[in-house]
Design a protein around this motif. Sequence first.
Motif, PDB file in Angstrom:
ATOM      1  N   GLN A 174      -2.655   1.109 -17.562  1.00  0.00           N
ATOM      2  CA  GLN A 174      -2.436  -0.334 -17.538  1.00  0.00           C
ATOM      3  C   GLN A 174      -3.726  -1.057 -17.147  1.00  0.00           C
ATOM      4  OE1 GLN A 174       1.089  -1.430 -15.229  1.00  0.00           O
ATOM      5  NE2 GLN A 174       1.901   0.632 -15.537  1.00  0.00           N
ATOM      6  N   TYR A 175      -4.059  -2.107 -17.915  1.00  0.00           N
ATOM      7  CA  TYR A 175      -5.294  -2.850 -17.693  1.00  0.00           C
ATOM      8  C   TYR A 175      -5.015  -4.345 -17.607  1.00  0.00           C
ATOM      9  CZ  TYR A 175      -7.922   1.361 -19.007  1.00  0.00           C
ATOM     10  OH  TYR A 175      -8.437   2.627 -19.073  1.00  0.00           O
ATOM     11  N   VAL A 176      -5.941  -5.026 -16.968  1.00  0.00           N
ATOM     12  CA  VAL A 176      -5.947  -6.483 -16.922  1.00  0.00           C
ATOM     13  C   VAL A 176      -7.347  -6.944 -17.296  1.00  0.00           C
ATOM     14  CG1 VAL A 176      -5.704  -8.542 -15.475  1.00  0.00           C
ATOM     15  CG2 VAL A 176      -4.177  -6.583 -15.126  1.00  0.00           C
ATOM     16  N   ILE A 177      -7.434  -7.912 -18.191  1.00  0.00           N
ATOM     17  CA  ILE A 177      -8.702  -8.579 -18.494  1.00  0.00           C
ATOM     18  C   ILE A 177      -8.540 -10.050 -18.140  1.00  0.00           C
ATOM     19  CG2 ILE A 177     -10.330  -9.280 -20.282  1.00  0.00           C
ATOM     20  CD1 ILE A 177      -9.747  -6.743 -21.766  1.00  0.00           C
ATOM     21  N   TYR A 197      -9.813  -4.620 -15.121  1.00  0.00           N
ATOM     22  CA  TYR A 197      -9.218  -3.923 -13.984  1.00  0.00           C
ATOM     23  C   TYR A 197      -8.183  -2.910 -14.476  1.00  0.00           C
ATOM     24  CZ  TYR A 197     -11.250  -8.119 -12.021  1.00  0.00           C
ATOM     25  OH  TYR A 197     -12.121  -9.144 -11.712  1.00  0.00           O
ATOM     26  N   LYS A 198      -8.122  -1.789 -13.772  1.00  0.00           N
ATOM     27  CA  LYS A 198      -7.228  -0.704 -14.135  1.00  0.00           C
ATOM     28  C   LYS A 198      -6.293  -0.401 -12.974  1.00  0.00           C
ATOM     29  CE  LYS A 198      -7.456   4.200 -15.454  1.00  0.00           C
ATOM     30  NZ  LYS A 198      -8.396   5.323 -15.739  1.00  0.00           N
ATOM     31  N   PHE A 199      -5.001  -0.294 -13.277  1.00  0.00           N
ATOM     32  CA  PHE A 199      -4.018   0.019 -12.243  1.00  0.00           C
ATOM     33  C   PHE A 199      -4.096   1.499 -11.875  1.00  0.00           C
ATOM     34  CE2 PHE A 199       0.388   1.368 -11.121  1.00  0.00           C
ATOM     35  CZ  PHE A 199       0.461   0.703  -9.903  1.00  0.00           C
ATOM     36  N   ASN A 200      -4.125   1.766 -10.570  1.00  0.00           N
ATOM     37  CA  ASN A 200      -4.183   3.144 -10.096  1.00  0.00           C
ATOM     38  C   ASN A 200      -2.768   3.680  -9.878  1.00  0.00           C
ATOM     39  OD1 ASN A 200      -7.013   3.084  -9.989  1.00  0.00           O
ATOM     40  ND2 ASN A 200      -6.951   2.130  -7.971  1.00  0.00           N
ATOM     41  N   LYS A 201      -2.353   4.588 -10.712  1.00  0.00           N
ATOM     42  CA  LYS A 201      -1.044   5.192 -10.546  1.00  0.00           C
ATOM     43  C   LYS A 201      -1.058   6.097  -9.316  1.00  0.00           C
ATOM     44  CE  LYS A 201      -0.168   5.242 -15.526  1.00  0.00           C
ATOM     45  NZ  LYS A 201       0.068   6.093 -16.719  1.00  0.00           N
ATOM     46  N   SER A 202      -0.068   5.932  -8.468  1.00  0.00           N
ATOM     47  CA  SER A 202      -0.002   6.717  -7.241  1.00  0.00           C
ATOM     48  C   SER A 202       1.138   7.713  -7.323  1.00  0.00           C
ATOM     49  CB  SER A 202       0.186   5.804  -6.024  1.00  0.00           C
ATOM     50  OG  SER A 202       0.334   6.572  -4.845  1.00  0.00           O
ATOM     51  N   ALA A 203       0.797   8.980  -7.083  1.00  0.00           N
ATOM     52  CA  ALA A 203       1.832  10.024  -7.109  1.00  0.00           C
ATOM     53  C   ALA A 203       2.459  10.213  -5.742  1.00  0.00           C
ATOM     54  CB  ALA A 203       1.227  11.340  -7.581  1.00  0.00           C
ATOM     55  N   GLN A 214      -0.056   2.055  -2.979  1.00  0.00           N
ATOM     56  CA  GLN A 214       0.974   1.842  -3.996  1.00  0.00           C
ATOM     57  C   GLN A 214       0.698   0.594  -4.834  1.00  0.00           C
ATOM     58  OE1 GLN A 214       3.524   4.157  -4.341  1.00  0.00           O
ATOM     59  NE2 GLN A 214       2.314   5.243  -2.801  1.00  0.00           N
ATOM     60  N   PHE A 215      -0.295  -0.188  -4.428  1.00  0.00           N
ATOM     61  CA  PHE A 215      -0.577  -1.465  -5.113  1.00  0.00           C
ATOM     62  C   PHE A 215      -2.056  -1.572  -5.464  1.00  0.00           C
ATOM     63  CE2 PHE A 215       2.923  -2.133  -2.085  1.00  0.00           C
ATOM     64  CZ  PHE A 215       3.906  -2.610  -2.934  1.00  0.00           C
ATOM     65  N   SER A 216      -2.661  -0.454  -5.816  1.00  0.00           N
ATOM     66  CA  SER A 216      -4.118  -0.385  -5.935  1.00  0.00           C
ATOM     67  C   SER A 216      -4.608  -0.576  -7.369  1.00  0.00           C
ATOM     68  CB  SER A 216      -4.602   0.959  -5.396  1.00  0.00           C
ATOM     69  OG  SER A 216      -5.975   1.118  -5.595  1.00  0.00           O
ATOM     70  N   TYR A 217      -5.659  -1.361  -7.507  1.00  0.00           N
ATOM     71  CA  TYR A 217      -6.380  -1.530  -8.771  1.00  0.00           C
ATOM     72  C   TYR A 217      -7.856  -1.225  -8.531  1.00  0.00           C
ATOM     73  CZ  TYR A 217      -2.473  -4.015 -11.014  1.00  0.00           C
ATOM     74  OH  TYR A 217      -1.263  -4.363 -11.553  1.00  0.00           O
ATOM     75  N   THR A 218      -8.541  -0.779  -9.566  1.00  0.00           N
ATOM     76  CA  THR A 218      -9.980  -0.605  -9.484  1.00  0.00           C
ATOM     77  C   THR A 218     -10.651  -1.411 -10.596  1.00  0.00           C
ATOM     78  OG1 THR A 218      -9.841   1.382 -10.867  1.00  0.00           O
ATOM     79  CG2 THR A 218      -9.897   1.693  -8.478  1.00  0.00           C
ATOM     80  N   GLU A 219     -11.911  -1.777 -10.352  1.00  0.00           N
ATOM     81  CA  GLU A 219     -12.698  -2.426 -11.389  1.00  0.00           C
ATOM     82  C   GLU A 219     -13.100  -1.352 -12.400  1.00  0.00           C
ATOM     83  OE1 GLU A 219     -15.834  -4.081  -9.098  1.00  0.00           O
ATOM     84  OE2 GLU A 219     -14.616  -5.720  -8.297  1.00  0.00           O
ATOM     85  N   ALA A 220     -12.663  -1.502 -13.629  1.00  0.00           N
ATOM     86  CA  ALA A 220     -12.972  -0.517 -14.665  1.00  0.00           C
ATOM     87  C   ALA A 220     -14.482  -0.408 -14.816  1.00  0.00           C
ATOM     88  CB  ALA A 220     -12.324  -0.922 -15.984  1.00  0.00           C
ATOM     89  N   SER A 221     -14.994   0.804 -14.763  1.00  0.00           N
ATOM     90  CA  SER A 221     -16.439   1.005 -14.711  1.00  0.00           C
ATOM     91  C   SER A 221     -16.976   1.608 -16.007  1.00  0.00           C
ATOM     92  CB  SER A 221     -16.786   1.922 -13.529  1.00  0.00           C
ATOM     93  OG  SER A 221     -18.167   2.150 -13.445  1.00  0.00           O
ATOM     94  N   GLY A 222     -18.057   1.031 -16.515  1.00  0.00           N
ATOM     95  CA  GLY A 222     -18.764   1.600 -17.650  1.00  0.00           C
ATOM     96  C   GLY A 222     -18.134   1.334 -19.000  1.00  0.00           C
TER      97      GLY A 222
END
Length: 307
Positions: A174-177, A197-203, A214-222
């Motif tokens: 899942q992404y957000v622009i 931004y990319k949603f970090n799936k948490s196991a 459980q609510f983490s996103y990262t800045e999509a890199s590269g």
Amino acid sequence: MNKIIFFLMATCFALLSCTKEKTDYEAEIEVVVPEYDEFKEAVTIHSEGYDIKVEALNGTFYKGYNEIRLTILDSQTRKEANATDVTLLPIVTKADGNKHSCPHRYNLAYRTDGKYFSGYSVFTSESLVDGAWELHIRFTINHKTYTTKQRITVQQQTNKNLNMTTFTARDDEQYVIALVSPQRPKVGENELIAGIYKFNKSAASAKDYPDPSQFSYTEASGYTLQLDPRMPEPSMGNHSSPNNEDLVQRDDGLYRGVVNYTMTGNWTLNFIMLNQNGKILKGTNVPTDFTPGIEGVKSELYLDILF
């Protein structure tokens, strides 16, 4: 001959009517594009002897990208508190009770030049339309940790130049622009800034609420956003413009490129998003045909803007 002319006129009217039902371009052009450059207080939280002041542009939280400035004051002395480890976690509670977050900077950075903690939040929905938003804030003073929360209002973004989109890409992520700048473009070449931004799936199972993992996103890199701007109005034939540059990531984590608007009006930013290996994750090529009288074809990944 008169019958032929009447038939052609009726056909043109029918085509224009159908197009206008899809998109009322004339009404959109009449919209005044707002532009804000002043940070104002959006909300103040009073908690355990401290006042947490949160500022945003125009003093308003909007759907889309929001730069956020946060200060913590001693309620009695009105002086800046010596706070550390300041975190920000926006959470929306949906009508069905499910809780979600949005792209944000969790660990805020202190800016000595302005004496505030700096961050951002990309709100993915408006308040009352798709749920209620709360800001969860945590900070440490004199080795004691404080936590507080405050319900906020997220308003509709009326400036289409700051549009955003959420989607699932071909990698099943899942992404957000979100567009960041310019708020008010000019005719000619403009630096185009966006966040990916990319949603970090948490196991892992959730810990005590709210668990930031459980609510983490990262800045999509590269990644790369290939750009193809078009004017989709039937009268414009979905034409493009020269001297555009694809968006690539810079040191601040945002993606920057160049878009050349040859005139004011409705434009569509057609994108193809590539990962670090050049693989297409989302987006399709737009036909180069000039199509007067027909609304322009768009990529499967696009954002409409207006100025």
